[in-house]
Structure formats: C-alpha cells, structure tokens
Design a protein around this motif. Structure first.
Motif, PDB file in Angstrom:
ATOM      1  N   LYS A   1      19.884  55.815  42.529  1.00 40.03           N
ATOM      2  CA  LYS A   1      21.022  56.328  41.770  1.00 40.03           C
ATOM      3  C   LYS A   1      22.106  56.892  42.684  1.00 40.03           C
ATOM      4  O   LYS A   1      23.274  56.930  42.320  1.00 40.03           O
ATOM      5  N   GLN A   2      21.667  57.374  43.863  1.00 39.65           N
ATOM      6  CA  GLN A   2      22.633  58.072  44.709  1.00 39.65           C
ATOM      7  C   GLN A   2      23.389  57.147  45.660  1.00 39.65           C
ATOM      8  O   GLN A   2      24.540  57.413  45.984  1.00 39.65           O
ATOM      9  N   ILE A   3      22.729  56.073  46.080  1.00 43.69           N
ATOM     10  CA  ILE A   3      23.427  55.174  47.002  1.00 43.69           C
ATOM     11  C   ILE A   3      24.670  54.546  46.363  1.00 43.69           C
ATOM     12  O   ILE A   3      25.726  54.508  46.990  1.00 43.69           O
ATOM     13  N   PRO A   4      24.616  54.122  45.117  1.00 38.16           N
ATOM     14  CA  PRO A   4      25.860  53.616  44.505  1.00 38.16           C
ATOM     15  C   PRO A   4      26.963  54.664  44.507  1.00 38.16           C
ATOM     16  O   PRO A   4      28.136  54.334  44.725  1.00 38.16           O
ATOM     17  N   ILE A   5      26.600  55.925  44.278  1.00 38.83           N
ATOM     18  CA  ILE A   5      27.612  56.983  44.311  1.00 38.83           C
ATOM     19  C   ILE A   5      28.218  57.105  45.707  1.00 38.83           C
ATOM     20  O   ILE A   5      29.428  57.285  45.875  1.00 38.83           O
ATOM     21  N   ALA A   6      27.358  56.952  46.726  1.00 39.19           N
ATOM     22  CA  ALA A   6      27.863  56.986  48.098  1.00 39.19           C
ATOM     23  C   ALA A   6      28.872  55.872  48.339  1.00 39.19           C
ATOM     24  O   ALA A   6      29.915  56.082  48.976  1.00 39.19           O
ATOM     25  N   TYR A   7      28.587  54.695  47.803  1.00 39.70           N
ATOM     26  CA  TYR A   7      29.530  53.593  47.968  1.00 39.70           C
ATOM     27  C   TYR A   7      30.820  53.864  47.202  1.00 39.70           C
ATOM     28  O   TYR A   7      31.919  53.543  47.671  1.00 39.70           O
ATOM     29  N   GLY A   8      30.683  54.471  46.055  1.00 39.95           N
ATOM     30  CA  GLY A   8      31.879  54.830  45.296  1.00 39.95           C
ATOM     31  C   GLY A   8      32.745  55.805  46.073  1.00 39.95           C
ATOM     32  O   GLY A   8      33.964  55.632  46.204  1.00 39.95           O
TER      33      GLY A   8
ATOM     34  N   LEU B   1      37.253  43.253  59.299  1.00 37.69           N
ATOM     35  CA  LEU B   1      37.888  44.156  58.349  1.00 37.69           C
ATOM     36  C   LEU B   1      37.642  43.690  56.917  1.00 37.69           C
ATOM     37  O   LEU B   1      37.228  44.462  56.048  1.00 37.69           O
ATOM     38  N   ALA B   2      37.852  42.409  56.687  1.00 36.27           N
ATOM     39  CA  ALA B   2      37.713  41.863  55.333  1.00 36.27           C
ATOM     40  C   ALA B   2      36.271  42.013  54.840  1.00 36.27           C
ATOM     41  O   ALA B   2      36.027  42.395  53.692  1.00 36.27           O
ATOM     42  N   THR B   3      35.307  41.747  55.716  1.00 38.61           N
ATOM     43  CA  THR B   3      33.907  41.858  55.321  1.00 38.61           C
ATOM     44  C   THR B   3      33.568  43.292  54.947  1.00 38.61           C
ATOM     45  O   THR B   3      32.959  43.574  53.912  1.00 38.61           O
ATOM     46  N   LEU B   4      33.987  44.198  55.830  1.00 41.05           N
ATOM     47  CA  LEU B   4      33.709  45.611  55.602  1.00 41.05           C
ATOM     48  C   LEU B   4      34.286  46.072  54.271  1.00 41.05           C
ATOM     49  O   LEU B   4      33.584  46.635  53.427  1.00 41.05           O
ATOM     50  N   LEU B   5      35.562  45.766  54.082  1.00 45.11           N
ATOM     51  CA  LEU B   5      36.221  46.192  52.848  1.00 45.11           C
ATOM     52  C   LEU B   5      35.570  45.545  51.643  1.00 45.11           C
ATOM     53  O   LEU B   5      35.248  46.202  50.657  1.00 45.11           O
ATOM     54  N   GLY B   6      35.348  44.238  51.750  1.00 44.68           N
ATOM     55  CA  GLY B   6      34.773  43.489  50.637  1.00 44.68           C
ATOM     56  C   GLY B   6      33.449  44.099  50.227  1.00 44.68           C
ATOM     57  O   GLY B   6      33.199  44.366  49.044  1.00 44.68           O
ATOM     58  N   TYR B   7      32.609  44.366  51.226  1.00 46.63           N
ATOM     59  CA  TYR B   7      31.269  44.874  50.949  1.00 46.63           C
ATOM     60  C   TYR B   7      31.326  46.247  50.282  1.00 46.63           C
ATOM     61  O   TYR B   7      30.717  46.489  49.248  1.00 46.63           O
ATOM     62  N   ILE B   8      32.097  47.160  50.905  1.00 48.19           N
ATOM     63  CA  ILE B   8      32.185  48.518  50.362  1.00 48.19           C
ATOM     64  C   ILE B   8      32.820  48.506  48.969  1.00 48.19           C
ATOM     65  O   ILE B   8      32.299  49.098  48.023  1.00 48.19           O
ATOM     66  N   PHE B   9      33.957  47.807  48.867  1.00 53.84           N
ATOM     67  CA  PHE B   9      34.668  47.792  47.587  1.00 53.84           C
ATOM     68  C   PHE B   9      33.817  47.168  46.494  1.00 53.84           C
ATOM     69  O   PHE B   9      33.779  47.643  45.369  1.00 53.84           O
TER      70      PHE B   9
ATOM     71  N   LYS C   1      31.929  49.249  41.341  1.00 54.86           N
ATOM     72  CA  LYS C   1      30.990  49.212  40.210  1.00 54.86           C
ATOM     73  C   LYS C   1      30.835  50.584  39.565  1.00 54.86           C
ATOM     74  O   LYS C   1      30.623  50.691  38.365  1.00 54.86           O
ATOM     75  N   VAL C   2      30.910  51.636  40.399  1.00 53.94           N
ATOM     76  CA  VAL C   2      30.666  52.967  39.841  1.00 53.94           C
ATOM     77  C   VAL C   2      31.939  53.742  39.550  1.00 53.94           C
ATOM     78  O   VAL C   2      31.904  54.804  38.940  1.00 53.94           O
ATOM     79  N   ILE C   3      33.083  53.226  40.028  1.00 51.91           N
ATOM     80  CA  ILE C   3      34.314  54.009  39.881  1.00 51.91           C
ATOM     81  C   ILE C   3      34.914  53.845  38.491  1.00 51.91           C
ATOM     82  O   ILE C   3      35.144  52.739  38.024  1.00 51.91           O
ATOM     83  N   ASN C   4      35.088  54.957  37.840  1.00 53.65           N
ATOM     84  CA  ASN C   4      35.838  54.993  36.587  1.00 53.65           C
ATOM     85  C   ASN C   4      36.453  56.383  36.481  1.00 53.65           C
ATOM     86  O   ASN C   4      36.328  57.192  37.408  1.00 53.65           O
ATOM     87  N   ILE C   5      37.150  56.632  35.400  1.00 55.29           N
ATOM     88  CA  ILE C   5      37.848  57.911  35.272  1.00 55.29           C
ATOM     89  C   ILE C   5      36.881  59.085  35.431  1.00 55.29           C
ATOM     90  O   ILE C   5      37.162  60.061  36.127  1.00 55.29           O
TER      91      ILE C   5
END
Lengths: 283, 250
Positions: free
Chosen positions: A247-254, A25-33, A38-42
């Motif tokens: 450009k799109q993969i970071p958005i997917a992670y966001g 769980l921690a690895t999964l969350l850590g990796y995704i988060f 990095k891309v999440i902002n208002i």
C-alpha cells in the motif's frame, strides 16, 4: 574516402550517445509517472495521511516542502545576491577575492549529507531551533547559497562595461549604477539561477534528514519551530521503514511524481525566463 | 573666456607614461578637436577631463585641470558633480537597455529630480535639442535598442545634455556611424556649440576641419600643436602636424 568513413562512424557514435541521455530521462519519467499517476487524485493532494500512511493523501509533505523551500529562499536569496554583487562589482581581481570565489566553489561541492550534519550541530543543537522548519530551511539555504552567488556573479559579469561607463559618465555613483543599470540588466540570469536552486532545495533529502523532517505527523505545522513532513523524506521513509509495502510503495511513487513535477516546473520557468530575456536582448 | 585650463598634465598606466606634460586652454562655447594617430593618448586625455580614468587600475595622474578655475583633481572635488558638469558621449553608442524615455529620465533621477512634469519636459527638450524628437516622439516607450545607430548616438547626446552639463566630451562619436548619420551628427555638434563647450576626439581629419574652431594635435602622448583650426590646417607650425594632416602618416 577513408576519412569520410571514419567521420561518419564517429558521428554515429556521438549521436547515439546523445540520444541515450534522452532515453534515460524518458524511461525514468515514464516509469515514475506511470506508477505515480495511478494514485494521484485531488484527495491525494489535499488530504492528510491516514492509517499509518497506507491511505489518504500527502498534503502535509507538500506543504512542508513548500515551507522549507520558502525559508531557504528567504535566507539564501538576499545574502546570495548581495554577496554576488559585492564580488562582481566591488572587488578587484586579487588574492582575497580569488579566495572567496574558490571558497564558494568548494562550498557548492560539499556533499549534502554534510550540510545535514552541520545543520544538526549548529541550528538544531547550538542555536536551539530544534528539529524544525527553521533549522531545515536554513540548512537548505546554505546548500543553495553558492548557486545563487555564482548565478549572480555570472549574470553581472555578462552586463557590458559600456552600460556602467554610460552611467558613470552622467555622474551616477557606483551604487546607483549597480542598482539601476547593472542589476536590472542581469536580473534574468540571476532569476534563472535562483529558480533552479529552488528546485534543488525542494528535492534534497539529506540536509533535512536530521534538521526538519519527520516521517509522519498528523498535524500541520503551526510555526517555523515545528517539525514537518517533506516530500523527499516521505519517499525515503515509505521505502525503508514502511510496514505495508503493497500500500505504501504506490504512495511513494505518487509523492515522487509530485516532486518531479515540482522540480520540472521550476526548470521550465527558468528556461522560459532565459529564452525571453535572450529574445529581448539587443546589445 | 577659458573654460578648461590644463596645466602640465601627466598620466601613467603602471610604468608606462601615456600623457606627457600637456598644457592647453580650452575656450568656452567652442568645439575643440583632438586629432592624432591611434594610441597617441587622445581618448586618455579626453577621459582625464571628467576623471573617467579613475576607474583604471594602476593609473597615476599628475598636473592640474581647472574647470572654471577650480582644479578637478583637488581632493575636495565631488567627482559625481564634476561628471554632471562635464558630460560624455562614447565611441560606440551605448544607450541603456531601457526605454528611450527612461534613458534620459535616469540621469535626472539620479541627480535628485523627482518632479514628473519637469522630467517629462526635460526629456522632450533634450530630444529636441539632439534633433531626435521628431523621429521618436511616437515611440518614447520603445526600447532604445530599437533605434538605428545614428539615432542611438543622438539619444546619447540627449542623455548627456538632459542634466545640463557645461562641457560635453565626445570620444570618436561617429566612428560607428554611416556617412549620412555622421553628417547629421556633425550638424548637431554645430548647433550645440552655442550652449556648450565641446571637446571631440576624432580619427577623421576632415571632421576636425569641418566641426571645430580649435584643433589639438597629439603625438605619442605629447601635445605637438594647439591652435585655431584654420591655422592648423593652412599653416601648421610643426612638421609632424603637417605630415599628419596631409596624410603622410596616420
């Protein structure tokens, strides 16, 4: 000596295995988060996608998921609770009710892609709702219906019979007893089940694949007959059909991060309700 | 005045006959104690007086129970109105998981009383009549489960009398209480019999002697003896009654 040694070894193994799930769980969350934050902002949360989803935000997908969950909720919660009340309170244990309960169990085990196909055949085509919030929400509603029914049955079964007896003893009818005594007593269990199933509905991709979701639309839905973007499908689309992966993969992670946070919030609310009701429970 | 007249009451659970041709007349505004060894059908008999056995699967009842001359098993009887007239207190205190106030107000609401002031007054009066008011008047909106066992049981009495019953059935009401709470409960029964007809099932023979004017001795589903309590305890007619009250078997 031999025995205690053996026991220690077994304990150690069990302990490691238990911790392992936490590690996953921690690895999964850590990796995704890590990649997502990095891309999440208002702007990411409030803007529409721009330049073929390489820039801008994912607001339409968040809103779409919200609408889908809302429709599934409106559909599944009343039906689920009433069905659960009926099975738990108004039926005796017999062939017929066993059949209903087995059916509910089987329904909860049906693969979600099958629900998607069903939704396409019935809601989209037969009932002419088209690819829309309504079709997708109803499909998700059927998906979570068994969970709501089961949660209701479990919650009502845990209400002691002595409460019902006390109510009947002062001349209450069955319905008065269910409405005023049994349901309020079991409500926290029902709520917990509902909230967890909302989390599930928000995260499912397959049921909305053919029934509601579109990879990209520039405009926000105006009615329940519009198709929508949705978080899980956006992630799927970005990872499979995206043409600008860098450009799109970071958005997917966001988007994944947002979806995870959403599901987590639901789980945490459910846990809080459960803890609270357990603390207040005195019988 | 006879309040309840039981005529040839027979009751089966499935094929098992639990009550055998029971007949008795229960006088108004008095306490009838029902005694007998475990499994003799005391509770089942009690529950046939307000039709609480109706819920049990496979139950079959024959015979008649007249309340004020009206058979409660006749098809035109409204069972909810019956239970309003014939209240019940159970073996284990079973307040609702609501506030003390709501525990009593609930019964009034389900019987259609909406007037707030009237509900408030009835809550207070019922708590007073159940000798509980002084202990709870400052915490009416606390959860009923915050009360002690003895207080909970008196709350259950208050709940029962709030809807103005005529008969109160008590199913071993003190079996979960300590001796002091039991004493208080018995004093309360003493007071209540001025206004209500009380039928109390008890395991405790001394309790029967203390609180009741009439005693019925049940043995394996049969009514062995029914008489004034002092008669039963001083000069029982049946050998089995004597053996039971002198503790030769239990």
């Amino acid at each position: 000596m031999e025995k205690t040694k053996k026991q220690e070894i077994i304990f150690a193994v069990i302990k490691i295995l238990a911790y392992l799930s936490v590690v996953f769980l921690a690895t999964l969350l850590g990796y995704i988060f890590f990649r997502g934050f990095k891309v999440i902002n208002i702007r990411f949360l409030t803007d529409v996608p721009r330049n073929g989803i390489t820039e801008g935000g994912i607001f339409p997908a968040i809103l779409g998921t919200f609408y889908l969950v809302l429709v599934s909720f409106i559909f599944a919660v009343p039906i689920g609770i009433l069905a659960g009340v009926y099975i738990a309170e108004y039926t005796e244990e017999n062939r017929f009710t066993q059949f209903i309960r087995v059916s509910v169990n089987i329904l909860s085990g049906v693969p979600s892609i099958v629900f998607g196909l069903f939704g396409l055949a019935i809601f989209v085509n037969k009932m002419h709702f088209g690819v829309s919030i309504l079709s997708g929400g109803l499909t998700l509603g059927i998906l979570i219906l068994p969970t709501v029914i089961q949660a209701t049955i479990e919650a009502l079964r845990s209400v002691p019979y002595s409460f019902r007896e006390a109510s009947f003893g002062i001349g209450a009818t069955k319905w008065q007893t269910v409405k005023n005594i049994v349901l309020p007593t079991g409500i926290s269990g029902i709520l917990t089940g509902i909230i967890l199933s909302i989390g599930r509905a928000a995260g499912e991709t397959a049921p909305i694949l053919f029934t509601a979701a579109t990879f990209y639309t520039g405009r926000l839905p105006k009615s329940i007959f519009d198709e929508v973007m949705a978080l899980p499908y956006l992630i799927y689309g970005l990872m499979t059909t995206g043409t600008f992966p860098d450009k799109q993969i970071p958005i997917a992670y966001g988007a994944s991060t947002i979806l995870l946070l959403l599901v987590f919030t639901m789980s945490i609310i459910a846990i809080i309700i459960r803890l609270k009701s357990r603390r207040n429970r005195k019988w | 005045m006879v309040k309840i007249e039981v005529k040839d009451l027979k009751l089966w659970f499935g094929n098992k006959k639990i009550l055998k041709e029971i007949s008795m007349s229960i006088p108004e505004k008095s306490v009838l104690a029902i005694i007998g060894p475990s499994g003799c059908g005391k509770s089942t008999f009690l529950r046939s007086l307000n039709r609480m056995n109706d819920f049990i699967k496979g139950v079959k009842i024959e015979g008649k129970v007249y309340l004020d001359g009206k058979n409660i098993y006749s098809p035109d009887v409204n069972v909810f109105e019956l239970r309003k007239k014939v209240g019940m207190v159970f073996q284990k205190p079973n307040p609702f998981p609501k506030t003390i106030y709501e525990n009593i107000a609930y019964g009034l609401k389900i019987h259609g009383i909406k007037d707030k002031k009237m509900i408030q007054e009835t809550v207070e009066k019922s708590l007073r009549d159940a000798n509980l008011w002084n202990e709870v008047k400052d915490k009416l909106f606390d959860n009923a489960f915050s009360l002690s066992g003895g207080q909970q049981q008196r709350l259950c009495i208050a709940r029962a009398i709030a809807i103005k019953p005529e008969v109160i059935l008590m199913d071993e009401p003190t079996s979960a209480l300590d001796p002091i709470a039991t004493k208080r409960f018995e004093n309360l029964v003493e007071e209540l019999k001025k206004d209500y007809t009380i039928v109390i099932v008890t395991h405790n023979i001394q309790q029967a002697a203390r609180v009741s004017q009439y005693t019925a001795f049940l043995y394996v589903g049969e009514l062995i003896e029914f008489n004034r309590t002092e008669k039963i305890f001083t000069a029982p007619e049946d050998k089995r009654t004597e053996d039971y009250i002198t503790g030769k078997f239990s």
